[in-house]
Design an enzyme around this catalytic site. Structure first.
Site, PDB file in Angstrom:
ATOM      1  N   LYS A 279       0.925  -1.335   0.063  1.00  0.00           N
ATOM      2  CA  LYS A 279      -0.002  -0.001  -0.112  1.00  0.00           C
ATOM      3  C   LYS A 279       0.762   1.037  -0.115  1.00  0.00           C
ATOM      4  O   LYS A 279       1.871   1.483   0.687  1.00  0.00           O
ATOM      5  CB  LYS A 279      -0.988   0.057   1.187  1.00  0.00           C
ATOM      6  CG  LYS A 279      -1.957  -1.123   1.178  1.00  0.00           C
ATOM      7  CD  LYS A 279      -2.792  -0.874   2.292  1.00  0.00           C
ATOM      8  CE  LYS A 279      -4.156   0.210   2.094  1.00  0.00           C
ATOM      9  NZ  LYS A 279      -5.178   0.114   3.101  1.00  0.00           N
ATOM     10  N   GLU A 358     -19.964  -7.671   9.720  1.00  0.00           N
ATOM     11  CA  GLU A 358     -20.760  -7.091  10.620  1.00  0.00           C
ATOM     12  C   GLU A 358     -21.935  -8.272  11.040  1.00  0.00           C
ATOM     13  O   GLU A 358     -22.338  -7.952  12.299  1.00  0.00           O
ATOM     14  CB  GLU A 358     -21.761  -6.150   9.511  1.00  0.00           C
ATOM     15  CG  GLU A 358     -20.750  -4.909   9.079  1.00  0.00           C
ATOM     16  CD  GLU A 358     -19.962  -5.188   7.991  1.00  0.00           C
ATOM     17  OE1 GLU A 358     -19.383  -4.475   7.470  1.00  0.00           O
ATOM     18  OE2 GLU A 358     -20.023  -6.220   7.408  1.00  0.00           O
ATOM     19  N   ARG A 386     -25.841  -4.473   6.969  1.00  0.00           N
ATOM     20  CA  ARG A 386     -25.506  -5.475   6.406  1.00  0.00           C
ATOM     21  C   ARG A 386     -25.758  -6.766   7.570  1.00  0.00           C
ATOM     22  O   ARG A 386     -25.608  -7.724   7.289  1.00  0.00           O
ATOM     23  CB  ARG A 386     -24.215  -5.516   6.255  1.00  0.00           C
ATOM     24  CG  ARG A 386     -23.719  -4.249   5.189  1.00  0.00           C
ATOM     25  CD  ARG A 386     -22.212  -4.468   4.860  1.00  0.00           C
ATOM     26  NE  ARG A 386     -21.992  -5.380   3.833  1.00  0.00           N
ATOM     27  CZ  ARG A 386     -20.793  -5.715   3.171  1.00  0.00           C
ATOM     28  NH1 ARG A 386     -19.627  -5.192   3.576  1.00  0.00           N
ATOM     29  NH2 ARG A 386     -20.754  -6.566   2.054  1.00  0.00           N
TER      30      ARG A 386
END
Length: 609
Positions: A279, A358, A386
Site C-alpha cells: 500500500k 458485521e 448488513r
C-alpha cells in the site's frame, strides 16, 4: 504539465498499443497524478498506489470493456478510471457533479458494477461469468479483492459456489499486508509462470485422462500434486474450494503479472491468482503510514474547531470502560474510523475487531450480553444494514442489552450514496424493544451513550460524521430520561420537532418564524405527552430529520397522531425518495431543503398556501 506517455492514453486500447517496456514509466506517471490530484480533492491514496501495476497489467491483457472487472470496495479504482478515459476529470473526483470515488455504472461502461461496501466482488463477477456461459460468450469476468475483504462471509459464500461451477471466473487476491504469505520473490514468480502456463496445464490434463482409468493411481497422483503445491504455495484452501490457485507473485512486477494473467486468461473454470503488493507504493509518506493515507482530506479542507462525534464516542468509551469492567468494545474493521484507537490501546483484552464481518459482530455482541457483560458495537450506519437480521433475530427478540454506537448517520458528503447513513432511523424504529436516540450536539451524544449503556435492553445512538456545534462537554457520565424531549424555543402557531443533527438548523428557522423548536432526542420511544401539548397549542407541526422521510422519525409522529384521531396539519421534512450523489455536505442539505433557510422557506410556503 502532463507527461508524454500518460497523455497518449485515453482508453485501454491505447494502453495495449504500448510496448511492455514502456509500462513502468506509465506507472510512475500515474503515481504522480494520483498523489497530486487526491491531495487536492481528497480520497484514497494508499490503496490506489498499491494497484497501479496490477491495473495496467489487467487492462493490457484483457479485452475491456468486453471482459468484466469488478473492483471490491472500489476505493482502489482510480487507476482504472484514469486508463478508461477519465484522466482529465480526476480534479473533479468526489466533487459535486464530478467523478465518484467508487466505480459507478452510470459513469462509464468500463465500470461494470457499482460498489462501496466490501466483499461483493466475487459474487457479482461470478454472476457475470454465469451470464457469459449462458450466452456462449468467451468474455471473462475478474474479481479483484483485498485481503481485508476476505474477512467477510459473503466472499467465502461466493468462493464456495464458484468452485462448484465451470464458469470462467478469475479471482485476484490483492494481499497488501502480507497477511496470508510472505513467499514472494524470484522462485515464487517462476512457479506462478510455470503453473499457469500451457505446458503444465497440458501435462496435467493428459495425465489425468490416463490415470483416471486407474482410480487408485489417479488418487495417489492427485494427492501428490496437492502435497507438492502445498509445500511451495499457500493455496490449499482455495484449491480445496475448487479453484486453480497460482501465486503468490509480486504485484509490482509487470512482466510477471502480464505473463501470468495472459496464461490464466486462457484457462477454463474458476482461477485464483494471489498477488502481494505494498500500500502506498512509490510515495514514501504513504508507504510509511498506509493507514493515515488510506483516506485523506483535501489540502485546502477546513479544520474542525472541536472534537468530532467520533472522538466524543472514543473518549466516552474509555471513560465508561474505566468505570464499568463489564464493557466490551466491538467493531467490524473500523477501529480508527469509529474512534476506538485509545480504547484498544488501554483495554486490549476488552477490545475486539472482528474484521469486515458485521453479521458476526452483532451476534458476537449478543452472545457476550447473554453472559452479563455490556457490549458496545461501534459501527457505521450503512454497515449496520448488513447485519439487520442479526440485529432483529439475535439482539432485539431476546431483548439483550447491546448498545449500538452508529457513526456516519445522515449524508456523508464526498463518499456519496454507498456510505450515506440515510435509512437507520427507518430501519431501527420499527424493531420492538429498541431505544433509538439522536443527539443534537456533542455533550448530548455523551449523555445518550451513557443512557443507552445503562438501559437493560437494545439501544442505539446515531450521530453524524464530523463535528457538531462545539458544545461544551460535561466530563461526568450523566444520563437523560428515556423518551423525554426538550423545548429549545417557545413560539406560536408552528412547532418544529427536530431530530439529531437537524435541531440547530430548526432552531435557527424557528427564530425567524417565531415558532416553537423542540429537540425530540428520542426517535423511539417518542415523547407523546409533549406531542399532545403541542397539538393543543399550535396550528401546524413540522418534523425535520437527516434521514429518509419515508418511514423515518416524522412517520412515527404521523402514526401517533393517527392513534389520537387528530387532524392537525403536519409537514414532514427529510431526505427525498432517491439516492443523493456525492458533494459538499452543506450543499446537499441545502438542496434537500434541510438547512435553516430551506426549513424556513418550506414552512412559509405552506402557511401562505
Amino acid at each position: 504539465m502532463e507527461s508524454t506517455l500518460l497523455s497518449q492514453i485515453d482508453s485501454p486500447d491505447d494502453l495495449r498499443q504500448l510496448d511492455k517496456k514502456q509500462l513502468p514509466q506509465l506507472a510512475d506517471e500515474i503515481r504522480s497524478l494520483i498523489v497530486d490530484s487526491v491531495q487536492q480533492t481528497g480520497g484514497h491514496i494508499s490503496s490506489n498506489l498499491g494497484v497501479i501495476e496490477l491495473t495496467l497489467a489487467l487492462h493490457y491483457v484483457f479485452n475491456t470493456p468486453e471482459d468484466r472487472f469488478v473492483w471490491d470496495v472500489g476505493h482502489q479504482s482510480y487507476v482504472h478510471k484514469i486508463i478508461t478515459g477519465r484522466r482529465d476529470q480526476m480534479h473533479t473526483m468526489r466533487q459535486p457533479g464530478g467523478l465518484s470515488g467508487f466505480p459507478k455504472r452510470s459513469e462509464s461502461n468500463y465500470d461494470t458494477f457499482g460498489v462501496g461496501h466490501s466483499s461483493t466482488s466475487i459474487s457479482a463477477a461470478l454472476g457475470m461469468a454465469i451470464a457469459a456461459q449462458a450466452d456462449n460468450s468467451s468474455r471473462r469476468s475478474v474479481a479483484i479483492i483485498g485481503d481485508g475483504a476476505l474477512t467477510a462471509g459473503q466472499a467465502y459464500e461466493a468462493l464456495a459456489h464458484a468452485g462448484d461451477l465451470s464458469a470462467n471466473l478469475l479471482v485476484i487476491l490483492n494481499d497488501n499486508e502480507m497477511s496470508i504469505s510472505k513467499n514472494v520473490g524470484g522462485m515464487s514468480n517462476y512457479l506462478a509462470r510455470l503453473l499457469s502456463g500451457k505446458f503444465y496445464t497440458s501435462a496435467r490434463e493428459g495425465s489425468k485422462k490416463v490415470l483416471e482409468k486407474i482410480p487408485p493411481a489417479w488418487e495417489i497422483a492427485r494427492r501428490a500434486e496437492e502435497h507438492v503445491k502445498g509445500m511451495i504455495i499457500p493455496g490449499t484452501l482455495f484449491e480445496e474450494m475448487g479453484f486453480n490457485y497460482i501465486g503468490p507473485i509480486d504485484g509490482h512486477d509487470l512482466d510477471t503479472l502480464i505473463t501470468t494473467l495472459g496464461n490464466m486468461r486462457e484457462r477454463k473454470g474458476p482461477q485464483f491468482l494471489h498477488i502481494v503488493t505494498k500500500k502506498g507504493k512509490g510515495y514514501e509518506p504513504a508507504e510509511q503510514q498506509p493507514g493515515k493515507y488510506h483516506g485523506v482530506s483535501p489540502a485546502n479542507g477546513s479544520k474542525a474547531s472541536g472534537p468530532s462525534y467520533t472522538q466524543v464516542f472514543g473518549q466516552w468509551l474509555c471513560d465508561m470502560a474505566k468505570k464499568s469492567e463489564d464493557l466490551i468494545g466491538i467493531t467490524p474493521a473500523m477501529c480508527d474510523g469509529s474512534g476506538l484507537n485509545d480504547f484498544a490501546e488501554q483495554y486490549p483484552d476488552r477490545y475486539f475487531d472482528v474484521g469486515i464481518a458485521e453479521q458476526h459482530a452483532v451476534t458476537l455482541a449478543a452472545g457476550i450480553a447473554c453472559e452479563g457483560k455490556k457490549p458496545v458495537v461501534a459501527i457505521y450506519s450503512t454497515f449496520l444494514q448488513r447485519a439487520y437480521d442479526q440485529l432483529i433475530h439475535d439482539v432485539a427478540i431476546q431483548n439483550l442489552p447491546v448498545l449500538f454506537a452508529i457513526d456516519r448517520a445522515g449524508l456523508v458528503g464526498a463518499d456519496g450514496p454507498t456510505h450515506a447513513g440515510t435509512f437507520d432511523l427507518s430501519y431501527l424504529r420499527c424493531i420492538p424493544n429498541m431505544v433509538v436516540m439522536a443527539p443534537a450536539d456533542e455533550n448530548e451524544c455523551r449523555q445518550m451513550l451513557t443512557t443507552g449503556y445503562q438501559f437493560n435492553g437494545p439501544s442505539a445512538v446515531r450521530y453524524p460524521r464530523g463535528s457538531g456545534i462545539g458544545a461544551k462537554i460535561n466530563p461526568e457520565l450523566t444520563t437523560i430520561d428515556i423518551g423525554k424531549a426538550e423545548i429549545k424555543r417557545q413560539g406560536q402557531k408552528v412547532a418544529i420537532l427536530a431530530f439529531g443533527s437537524m435541531v440547530y438548523p430548526a432552531l435557527k428557522a424557528a427564530e425567524e418564524l417565531n415558532a416553537t423548536a423542540v429537540n425530540m432526542r428520542f426517535v423511539k420511544p417518542l415523547d407523546t405527552a409533549l406531542i399532545d401539548q403541542l397539538v393543543q397549542s399550535h396550528d401546524v407541526l413540522v418534523t425535520v430529520e437527516e434521514n429518509a422521510v419515508k418511514g423515518g422519525a416524522g412517520s412515527g409522529i404521523n402514526e401517533y397522531l393517527h392513534t389520537i384521531s387528530n387532524n392537525i396539519p403536519v409537514i414532514n421534512l427529510g431526505l427525498p425518495d432517491k439516492f443523493i450523489d456525492h458533494g459538499s455536505h452543506q450543499q446537499m442539505l441545502s438542496d434537500c431543503g434541510l438547512d435553516a433557510q430551506g426549513i424556513t422557506d418550506t414552512v412559509k410556503t405552506h402557511i401562505l398556501a
